[in-house]
Enzyme design. Structure first.
Site, PDB file in Angstrom:
ATOM      1  N   ASP A 294      -2.552  32.963  64.939  1.00 42.17           N
ATOM      2  CA  ASP A 294      -1.889  31.717  65.345  1.00 42.17           C
ATOM      3  C   ASP A 294      -2.010  31.499  66.849  1.00 42.17           C
ATOM      4  O   ASP A 294      -2.383  32.398  67.590  1.00 42.17           O
ATOM      5  CB  ASP A 294      -0.414  31.683  64.885  1.00 42.17           C
ATOM      6  CG  ASP A 294       0.323  32.996  65.104  1.00 42.17           C
ATOM      7  OD1 ASP A 294      -0.172  33.849  65.847  1.00 42.17           O
ATOM      8  OD2 ASP A 294       1.412  33.153  64.525  1.00 42.17           O
TER       9      ASP A 294
ATOM     10  N   ASN B 250      12.867  34.008  60.385  1.00 40.91           N
ATOM     11  CA  ASN B 250      13.159  33.017  59.340  1.00 40.91           C
ATOM     12  C   ASN B 250      12.187  33.149  58.163  1.00 40.91           C
ATOM     13  O   ASN B 250      12.067  32.241  57.355  1.00 40.91           O
ATOM     14  CB  ASN B 250      13.069  31.600  59.909  1.00 40.91           C
ATOM     15  CG  ASN B 250      11.674  31.279  60.429  1.00 40.91           C
ATOM     16  OD1 ASN B 250      10.814  32.161  60.522  1.00 40.91           O
ATOM     17  ND2 ASN B 250      11.436  30.027  60.778  1.00 40.91           N
TER      18      ASN B 250
ATOM     19  N   HIS C  81       8.906  33.378  58.401  1.00 41.72           N
ATOM     20  CA  HIS C  81       7.580  32.785  58.591  1.00 41.72           C
ATOM     21  C   HIS C  81       6.504  33.875  58.627  1.00 41.72           C
ATOM     22  O   HIS C  81       6.779  35.033  58.940  1.00 41.72           O
ATOM     23  CB  HIS C  81       7.521  31.873  59.825  1.00 41.72           C
ATOM     24  CG  HIS C  81       7.566  32.545  61.160  1.00 41.72           C
ATOM     25  ND1 HIS C  81       8.002  31.907  62.301  1.00 41.72           N
ATOM     26  CD2 HIS C  81       7.220  33.787  61.578  1.00 41.72           C
ATOM     27  CE1 HIS C  81       7.917  32.721  63.336  1.00 41.72           C
ATOM     28  NE2 HIS C  81       7.440  33.872  62.922  1.00 41.72           N
TER      29      HIS C  81
ATOM     30  N   GLU D 169       5.980  27.980  58.965  1.00 39.29           N
ATOM     31  CA  GLU D 169       7.442  27.893  58.991  1.00 39.29           C
ATOM     32  C   GLU D 169       7.936  27.402  57.625  1.00 39.29           C
ATOM     33  O   GLU D 169       7.234  26.654  56.941  1.00 39.29           O
ATOM     34  CB  GLU D 169       7.877  26.876  60.052  1.00 39.29           C
ATOM     35  CG  GLU D 169       7.364  27.153  61.453  1.00 39.29           C
ATOM     36  CD  GLU D 169       8.145  28.249  62.180  1.00 39.29           C
ATOM     37  OE1 GLU D 169       8.774  29.097  61.516  1.00 39.29           O
ATOM     38  OE2 GLU D 169       8.118  28.236  63.410  1.00 39.29           O
TER      39      GLU D 169
HETATM   40  C1  F6R Z   1       2.656  36.352  65.790  1.00 41.45           C
HETATM   41  C2  F6R Z   1       3.119  35.901  64.489  1.00 41.45           C
HETATM   42  C3  F6R Z   1       4.556  35.871  64.105  1.00 41.45           C
HETATM   43  C4  F6R Z   1       5.257  37.230  64.266  1.00 41.45           C
HETATM   44  C5  F6R Z   1       6.714  37.133  63.829  1.00 41.45           C
HETATM   45  C6  F6R Z   1       7.458  38.437  64.102  1.00 41.45           C
HETATM   46  O1  F6R Z   1       1.239  36.222  65.867  1.00 41.45           O
HETATM   47  O2  F6R Z   1       2.323  35.523  63.724  1.00 41.45           O
HETATM   48  O3  F6R Z   1       4.633  35.446  62.763  1.00 41.45           O
HETATM   49  O4  F6R Z   1       4.598  38.192  63.516  1.00 41.45           O
HETATM   50  O5  F6R Z   1       7.361  36.088  64.496  1.00 41.45           O
HETATM   51  O6  F6R Z   1       7.492  38.663  65.481  1.00 41.45           O
HETATM   52  P1  F6R Z   1       8.052  40.014  66.089  1.00 41.45           P
HETATM   53  O7  F6R Z   1       7.124  41.098  65.650  1.00 41.45           O
HETATM   54  O8  F6R Z   1       8.011  39.807  67.583  1.00 41.45           O
HETATM   55  O9  F6R Z   1       9.439  40.196  65.536  1.00 41.45           O
END
Ligand code: F6R
Length: 241
Positions: free
Chosen positions: A68, A137, A139, A144
């Protein structure tokens, strides 16, 4: 098919994840990898880089797909997810630019950049191994809620929760971009294997719902119940049985 590994702490999670990814790369040296940023996989990536130094893991034929990116942010920008992936994964693992399929946040036509990305996934036939973190959440990437399993790679609006959780990287909430490009649910869910790393008490509830709750667009990660999934969670994230 779910394989759940609960390990003592973040250190053990990172080592277990690195060992698994390293042995996957040894068995599949030309694999297409889908690689998350976020905090959770950072320990895994640094331990994987250490294994490469110690054991001479060959990464020269891997292909790496970015998961992403923020809309409007180019890969050279320090705050870009590409920049984060470059520092934490590509450079330490010796992966060259030509091995990487980017999601260019600063493309003139982001929608067509997303279509081009999906073409590259198709050309690879599918992702072989996805390394993912779990959004607070539910995702995956920036899919999302609500997101159904057929969503393709596209431009999305960030949820309030994601704006909030990403504000730590941007200094303030106001600075966080409101939109992003994300690999689609279809790309993520069609990976031949997925490793989901989850750490910390604050992820406990969302992890339980992801693995044991109803499969629903309201919790995109719940579709992983239907994938070839290995979850590596620390005790704080899973809790006691
Ligand atoms: C980042 C991504 C997000 C994270 C998610 C968890 O490239 O795709 O989906 O994997 O927000 O983030 P952390 O590991 O910081 O809790």
């Amino acid at each position: 098919m779910l394989d759940l590994m609960v390990v003592e702490d973040y250190e053990a999670l990172s080592q277990k994840g690195a060992d698994m990814v390293a042995s996957y790369i040894v068995r599949h040296p030309t694999a297409a990898l889908l690689v998350a940023t976020g905090n959770t996989p950072m320990g895994l990536y640094s331990k994987l880089a250490a294994l490469r130094t110690q054991n001479g893991l060959d990464t020269s034929d891997l292909r790496v797909f970015q998961l992403d990116e923020y809309l409007g942010i180019g890969g050279e920008d320090d705050r870009s997810l590409y920049g984060w992936m470059a520092k934490s994964f590509l450079a330490p693992l010796g992966i060259a630019d030509g091995q990487v399929v980017r999601l260019p946040g600063d493309a003139d036509d982001p929608q067509s950049a997303c279509r081009a990305y999906d073409e590259q996934v198709r050309a690879a036939s599918s992702i072989d191994l996805a390394i993912l973190g779990l959004g607070p959440n539910g995702h995956l990437g920036f899919n999302e809620p609500p997101a159904d399993p057929t969503c393709t790679t596209r431009v999305v609006a960030l949820s309030e929760e994601s704006i909030e959780s990403n504000s730590v990287y941007w200094g303030s909430r106001a600075r966080v971009p409101r939109e992003a490009l994300t690999a689609g649910m279809d790309t993520i869910l069609n990976a031949k294997a997925t490793i989901l790393v989850v750490s910390g008490r604050q992820k406990r509830e969302v992890l339980r719902r992801t693995l044991q709750g109803p499969v629903t667009p309201q919790l995109p990660a719940s579709y992983l119940q239907r994938a070839h999934l290995t979850v590596i969670a620390d005790r704080d994230a899973w809790g006691e049985e």
